[in-house]
Design a protein around this motif. Structure first.
Motif, PDB file in Angstrom:
ATOM      1  N   HIS A  15      24.681  -9.078 -23.424  1.00 51.47           N
ATOM      2  CA  HIS A  15      25.092  -8.928 -24.808  1.00 51.47           C
ATOM      3  C   HIS A  15      26.584  -9.154 -24.959  1.00 51.47           C
ATOM      4  CE1 HIS A  15      24.087  -4.532 -23.711  1.00 51.47           C
ATOM      5  NE2 HIS A  15      25.236  -4.850 -23.205  1.00 51.47           N
ATOM      6  N   TYR A  16      27.186  -9.724 -23.907  1.00 49.95           N
ATOM      7  CA  TYR A  16      28.573 -10.175 -24.042  1.00 49.95           C
ATOM      8  C   TYR A  16      28.557 -11.614 -24.507  1.00 49.95           C
ATOM      9  CZ  TYR A  16      29.844  -6.089 -21.345  1.00 49.95           C
ATOM     10  OH  TYR A  16      30.012  -4.809 -20.904  1.00 49.95           O
ATOM     11  N   LEU A  17      29.059 -11.840 -25.713  1.00 49.07           N
ATOM     12  CA  LEU A  17      28.942 -13.189 -26.264  1.00 49.07           C
ATOM     13  C   LEU A  17      29.952 -14.138 -25.676  1.00 49.07           C
ATOM     14  CD1 LEU A  17      28.177 -11.391 -29.367  1.00 49.07           C
ATOM     15  CD2 LEU A  17      26.675 -13.170 -28.514  1.00 49.07           C
ATOM     16  N   ASP A  18      31.140 -13.608 -25.321  1.00 47.45           N
ATOM     17  CA  ASP A  18      32.123 -14.489 -24.686  1.00 47.45           C
ATOM     18  C   ASP A  18      31.557 -15.029 -23.384  1.00 47.45           C
ATOM     19  OD1 ASP A  18      32.085 -11.938 -23.636  1.00 47.45           O
ATOM     20  OD2 ASP A  18      34.216 -11.905 -23.139  1.00 47.45           O
ATOM     21  N   GLU A  19      30.809 -14.156 -22.702  1.00 41.88           N
ATOM     22  CA  GLU A  19      30.212 -14.549 -21.435  1.00 41.88           C
ATOM     23  C   GLU A  19      29.218 -15.698 -21.638  1.00 41.88           C
ATOM     24  OE1 GLU A  19      29.358 -11.297 -18.838  1.00 41.88           O
ATOM     25  OE2 GLU A  19      27.260 -11.886 -18.801  1.00 41.88           O
ATOM     26  N   ALA A  20      28.374 -15.545 -22.630  1.00 42.94           N
ATOM     27  CA  ALA A  20      27.381 -16.576 -22.911  1.00 42.94           C
ATOM     28  C   ALA A  20      28.078 -17.876 -23.317  1.00 42.94           C
ATOM     29  CB  ALA A  20      26.457 -16.102 -24.021  1.00 42.94           C
ATOM     30  N   GLU A  21      29.120 -17.728 -24.110  1.00 46.17           N
ATOM     31  CA  GLU A  21      29.813 -18.910 -24.615  1.00 46.17           C
ATOM     32  C   GLU A  21      30.456 -19.686 -23.468  1.00 46.17           C
ATOM     33  OE1 GLU A  21      32.141 -17.657 -27.889  1.00 46.17           O
ATOM     34  OE2 GLU A  21      32.090 -19.628 -28.849  1.00 46.17           O
ATOM     35  N   ILE A  22      31.002 -18.954 -22.518  1.00 51.28           N
ATOM     36  CA  ILE A  22      31.709 -19.597 -21.409  1.00 51.28           C
ATOM     37  C   ILE A  22      30.740 -20.153 -20.373  1.00 51.28           C
ATOM     38  CG2 ILE A  22      33.165 -19.073 -19.415  1.00 51.28           C
ATOM     39  CD1 ILE A  22      34.711 -17.174 -21.282  1.00 51.28           C
ATOM     40  N   LEU A  23      29.670 -19.405 -20.097  1.00 54.04           N
ATOM     41  CA  LEU A  23      28.820 -19.774 -18.971  1.00 54.04           C
ATOM     42  C   LEU A  23      27.653 -20.700 -19.341  1.00 54.04           C
ATOM     43  CD1 LEU A  23      28.478 -16.341 -17.121  1.00 54.04           C
ATOM     44  CD2 LEU A  23      29.833 -18.291 -16.379  1.00 54.04           C
ATOM     45  N   CYS A  24      27.046 -20.448 -20.484  1.00 52.73           N
ATOM     46  CA  CYS A  24      25.719 -21.028 -20.708  1.00 52.73           C
ATOM     47  C   CYS A  24      25.749 -22.426 -21.317  1.00 52.73           C
ATOM     48  CB  CYS A  24      24.900 -20.114 -21.618  1.00 52.73           C
ATOM     49  SG  CYS A  24      24.629 -18.504 -20.911  1.00 52.73           S
ATOM     50  N   ASP A  25      24.830 -23.260 -20.835  1.00 47.45           N
ATOM     51  CA  ASP A  25      24.605 -24.556 -21.458  1.00 47.45           C
ATOM     52  C   ASP A  25      23.890 -24.355 -22.786  1.00 47.45           C
ATOM     53  OD1 ASP A  25      25.624 -25.867 -19.233  1.00 47.45           O
ATOM     54  OD2 ASP A  25      23.674 -25.806 -18.238  1.00 47.45           O
ATOM     55  N   ARG A  26      22.905 -23.492 -22.753  1.00 45.33           N
ATOM     56  CA  ARG A  26      22.153 -23.194 -23.964  1.00 45.33           C
ATOM     57  C   ARG A  26      21.895 -21.712 -24.040  1.00 45.33           C
ATOM     58  NH1 ARG A  26      16.757 -25.450 -25.112  1.00 45.33           N
ATOM     59  NH2 ARG A  26      16.478 -25.291 -22.854  1.00 45.33           N
ATOM     60  N   VAL A  27      21.834 -21.200 -25.250  1.00 39.30           N
ATOM     61  CA  VAL A  27      21.496 -19.793 -25.419  1.00 39.30           C
ATOM     62  C   VAL A  27      20.374 -19.655 -26.440  1.00 39.30           C
ATOM     63  CG1 VAL A  27      23.804 -18.936 -24.859  1.00 39.30           C
ATOM     64  CG2 VAL A  27      23.216 -19.446 -27.227  1.00 39.30           C
ATOM     65  N   SER A  28      19.617 -18.582 -26.282  1.00 45.61           N
ATOM     66  CA  SER A  28      18.659 -18.191 -27.303  1.00 45.61           C
ATOM     67  C   SER A  28      19.079 -16.830 -27.817  1.00 45.61           C
ATOM     68  CB  SER A  28      17.250 -18.083 -26.714  1.00 45.61           C
ATOM     69  OG  SER A  28      16.715 -19.359 -26.490  1.00 45.61           O
ATOM     70  N   VAL A  29      19.174 -16.698 -29.125  1.00 47.48           N
ATOM     71  CA  VAL A  29      19.478 -15.391 -29.698  1.00 47.48           C
ATOM     72  C   VAL A  29      18.165 -14.727 -30.055  1.00 47.48           C
ATOM     73  CG1 VAL A  29      20.665 -14.138 -31.525  1.00 47.48           C
ATOM     74  CG2 VAL A  29      21.662 -16.238 -30.592  1.00 47.48           C
ATOM     75  N   MET A  30      17.952 -13.524 -29.503  1.00 45.89           N
ATOM     76  CA  MET A  30      16.689 -12.810 -29.695  1.00 45.89           C
ATOM     77  C   MET A  30      16.895 -11.551 -30.485  1.00 45.89           C
ATOM     78  SD  MET A  30      14.367 -12.401 -26.327  1.00 45.89           S
ATOM     79  CE  MET A  30      12.876 -11.778 -27.058  1.00 45.89           C
ATOM     80  N   ASP A  31      15.920 -11.182 -31.281  1.00 45.97           N
ATOM     81  CA  ASP A  31      15.902  -9.857 -31.887  1.00 45.97           C
ATOM     82  C   ASP A  31      14.474  -9.529 -32.268  1.00 45.97           C
ATOM     83  OD1 ASP A  31      16.934  -7.479 -32.607  1.00 45.97           O
ATOM     84  OD2 ASP A  31      17.906  -8.157 -34.447  1.00 45.97           O
ATOM     85  N   HIS A  32      14.135  -8.252 -32.159  1.00 43.12           N
ATOM     86  CA  HIS A  32      12.788  -7.780 -32.471  1.00 43.12           C
ATOM     87  C   HIS A  32      11.715  -8.605 -31.771  1.00 43.12           C
ATOM     88  CE1 HIS A  32      14.746  -5.232 -35.313  1.00 43.12           C
ATOM     89  NE2 HIS A  32      15.266  -6.257 -35.972  1.00 43.12           N
TER      90      HIS A  32
END
Lengths: 440, 305
Positions: free
Chosen positions: B189-206
């Motif tokens: 749930h660290y967004l900076d981490e996802a932004e720096i590391l990930c090629d693609r992200v999925s945002v999940m909720d519920h």
């Protein structure tokens, strides 16, 4: 340590730069990333490009090489898998031993505590079942004072006689129970024995002793040899010493407690700490996990056995082993499996260590008291005996008593061992219904 | 070539809670994929189902074309898993732990030692696992997940609770293992981490995936205003408004809080040129929307479990 795989050499070989041309397109870093949107990811992209540059030289090709190597393994791999599985099993067993040994509480409760019990009970009951009566002698008593030498020593074995002049005080002590009886010279040649009736066994034996003393004295006074004499001897002279039945009893109790609690708590802790789940995610069989755990618990049980027999065999306690005492080894192994199945059941039912502890205690405590470890069940009501007969500890205690001290042979314990294994199979089957690798 | 992960319509219910509610996703080989979401969004359950730890109620999952459930021993050597809680025996040392895991995968001692070196735990090899700090335990956990050279690595909140140094060191490690060609899936749930590391992200909720894409694409699609700020006092807010209206910079919001003058705009170029003409660039800062803004827009601001 585990057997080395072919990977090792390649991991370092891969470091040489001329091998940078990796043959595997999918895994080779320089083939570019197939993931979509890669170039768009701004900062992330540049960071990655950098590490991508350093990556191949260090690790990338080494890894590709490794894969090729293990795929080529082909025929040889079967043999290697066999050997490696052994090593995983060995490492697991080693880990299980270290875990047990390093946990000081475990060592205390599995080894020190039971031996303390043996020392305590062994010392308490060392002088056997003879009721040692305490008698006060008020004033001079001709009959007693005339006993000397070997006869006197014999008399001191069964009676401890203290001399006093204060009749009232002695009487008070008898009444209070501090003394069992008092004896004084009556008028003429009568002896007056006043005893407390609180302990019937002791009062009877005191009466008996003085009666026989009196008869002997009377006989001696007539100057004739005795017409009849009684020669008495006990049949099971081996079990004369309490250590002969204390050792199997306490040993059984120690093994049962150790095996039930350790398997139950280990199971719950491993599940709660996700170790079980992690093991499940490793390519090892559940069988090797279970086998390593059983192996280690058996080793602990055998260590307990050796320790108990060693302590009990010291001259101080004087345990004497009978011919087939080595049969204790297979007996203990089968019993350990049976006790572990109880632990498996309680550990499968419980979610927390506290609950596992409680469930195990619920079984172990009655099982211990009803096993004959601590007292005889001969006078117990039938239903209690039936309960006791359904639990494996009773069989371990009678079985080990048989082989250790009563000269029992293999045929005496073979049905016992079979029964224990059957018990384990039944409980394991029931446990499986409740078992889970994971907290829900 | 088959994808590293192909999941379709995955659902999982615990009692009244629909933890995972129809998740479909594809992760390509070599990709660095992130699953983002607030606490209780279903990230961990999703990951566990992908790993093959749990059985889905519905849906299909394939890792390299193979189903992870029921436990697939062909697949296990190809994947590495790291759980949120470190799954170790407390009484074993760091070295004993990594060697134990190495033995599970028929990997030799040297590789185990190298792995320990790589996560910087060689100095702590003799320390018992329960004495390790959060970051050290996390690194050991990752070392155990990587010891057998897996093609696909699952990491569940690997940097949770770490200090900034440990976090950055771990990022380097994760980037390296991805650069070696390994597919990495992580939840965070660290967004900076996802932004720096990930090629693609999925945002999940519920239990649902709300959006998937490259972090930069998601941020751009948000079409949020860029905030340009300079030191206060170089140019007044009304003057700035006038100047911007003259060059036709479109809709802007100018605000001066006495510390800095901030202009929020969709077209930062004219704003910057006006500021440059005025010689008012001291303390210049341009802040665009981040993944965090995307995240908050998608998942809302209310507190989570």
């Amino acid at each position: 340590m585990s057997i080395e795989h072919t990977d090792q050499s390649t991991a370092t070989a891969g470091a040489s730069p001329q091998e940078d041309e990796s043959p595997r397109p999918g895994t080779a870093p320089q083939s570019g990333k197939p993931g979509p949107g890669k170039t768009e990811s701004g900062e992330a992209g540049s960071g990655k490009a950098e590490s991508g540059k350093t990556g191949p030289g260090k690790e990338g090709p080494g890894r590709a090489e490794t894969k090729a190597g293990s795929e080529k393994g082909g025929k040889g791999s079967d043999r290697r898998i066999g050997a490696e599985r052994l090593s995983a099993f060995r490492e697991l067993s080693r880990a299980m031993i270290l875990i047990s040994v390093r946990d000081k509480a475990t060592v205390f409760f599995l080894v020190v505590f039971p031996v303390m019990f043996l020392l305590l009970f062994g010392t308490l009951f060392k002088d056997g079942a003879t009721a040692h009566a305490k008698v006060a002698q008020v004033g001079a008593v001709q009959l007693l004072d005339s006993v000397h030498g070997a006869d006197r020593a014999q008399l001191d074995k069964v009676l401890s006689i203290t001399r006093t002049r204060d009749e009232a005080e002695a009487l008070r002590k008898v009444r209070k129970g501090d003394l069992d009886a008092l004896i004084e010279q009556g008028k003429g040649n009568t002896l007056v024995l006043r005893f407390s009736g609180s302990d019937q066994v002791k009062s009877a034996s005191v009466k008996g002793i003085f009666n026989s003393l009196l008869q002997q004295a009377n006989l001696a006074a007539t100057g004739k040899p005795a017409t009849y004499t009684l020669k008495s001897s006990r049949i099971e002279d081996q079990s004369l010493k309490p250590i002969q039945f204390l050792t199997p009893g306490l040993l059984g109790w120690a093994i049962a407690t150790g095996a039930v609690f350790s398997s139950s708590l280990t199971l719950v802790t491993m599940r709660r700490k996700r170790v079980l789940r992690r093991l499940r995610m490793a390519p090892i069989s559940a069988g090797s996990v279970v086998a390593s755990r059983i192996g280690v618990t058996m080793i602990i049980a055998l260590v307990q056995t050796v320790l108990f027999i060693s302590v009990a065999s010291t001259p101080y306690f004087g345990l004497e082993l009978t011919g087939n005492w080595w049969l204790i080894v297979p007996l203990v192994i089968c019993a350990t499996i049976a006790f572990m199945s109880i632990g498996l059941l309680t550990g499968s039912l419980a979610k927390t260590e506290e609950a596992a502890n409680g469930f195990s205690q619920l079984i172990v405590l009655p099982m211990s008291f009803l096993s004959g470890s601590f007292f005889s069940l001969d006078d117990a009501p039938g239903w209690l005996k039936a309960v006791s007969q359904a639990m494996p500890l009773r069989y371990l205690v009678t079985g080990s008593e048989s082989v250790l001290t009563r000269g029992g042979g293999i045929l005496d314990v073979l049905p016992t061992m079979g029964g224990m294994l059957l018990f384990a199979a039944v409980l394991a089957t029931i446990s499986w219904r409740f078992f889970s690798w994971d907290d829900a | 070539m088959t994808s590293a992960i192909a999941a379709d319509g995955v659902r999982k219910r615990y009692g009244d809670i629909q933890a995972v509610d129809g998740v479909s996703l594809t992760v390509e080989t070599g990709e660095f994929y992130g699953v983002l979401g607030p606490n209780g969004a279903g990230k961990t359950t999703t990951l566990e189902i992908l790993e093959g730890v749990r059985e889905p109620d519905e849906g299909s999952i394939e890792l390299f074309g193979l189903s992870p459930w029921p436990r697939n021993s062909k697949l296990l050597p190809r994947i590495g898993v790291q759980f949120q809680a470190s799954a170790f025996f407390d009484q074993l040392t760091t070295r004993e732990t990594i060697r134990l895991f190495a033995s599970f995968y028929r990997v030799g001692v040297r590789r185990a030692e190298a792995m320990l070196e790589r996560v910087g735990l060689t100095d702590l090899a003799g320390v018992h696992a329960d004495k390790l700090s959060g970051g050290q335990a996390q690194r050991l956990s990752i070392a155990c997940a990587l010891v057998h050279d897996p093609e696909l690595v699952f990491l569940d909140e690997p940097t949770a609770g770490l200090d900034p140094q440990a976090r950055r060191n771990l990022w380097d490690l994760l980037r390296d293992i991805n650069a070696e060609g390994r597919t990495v899936v992580l939840t965070t749930h660290y967004l900076d981490e996802a932004e720096i590391l990930c090629d693609r992200v999925s945002v999940m909720d519920h239990g649902k995936i709300l959006k998937t894409g490259a972090p930069a694409t998601l941020v751009r699609e948000l079409d949020d205003k860029v905030r340009v700020s300079v030191e206060s006092g170089l140019v007044t807010a009304p003057a700035m408004c006038e100047l911007l209206a003259e060059v036709g910079a479109g809709s802007v919001a100018v605000e001066d809080d006495g510390v800095s003058l901030t202009v929020a705009t969709n077209t930062p170029a004219p704003v910057l040129s006006v500021l440059a003409e005025q010689g008012a660039l001291r303390g210049l800062e341009v802040r665009g929307a981040t993944l965090e803004d995307v995240f908050l827009q998608l998942t809302g601001r209310e507190y989570r479990a």
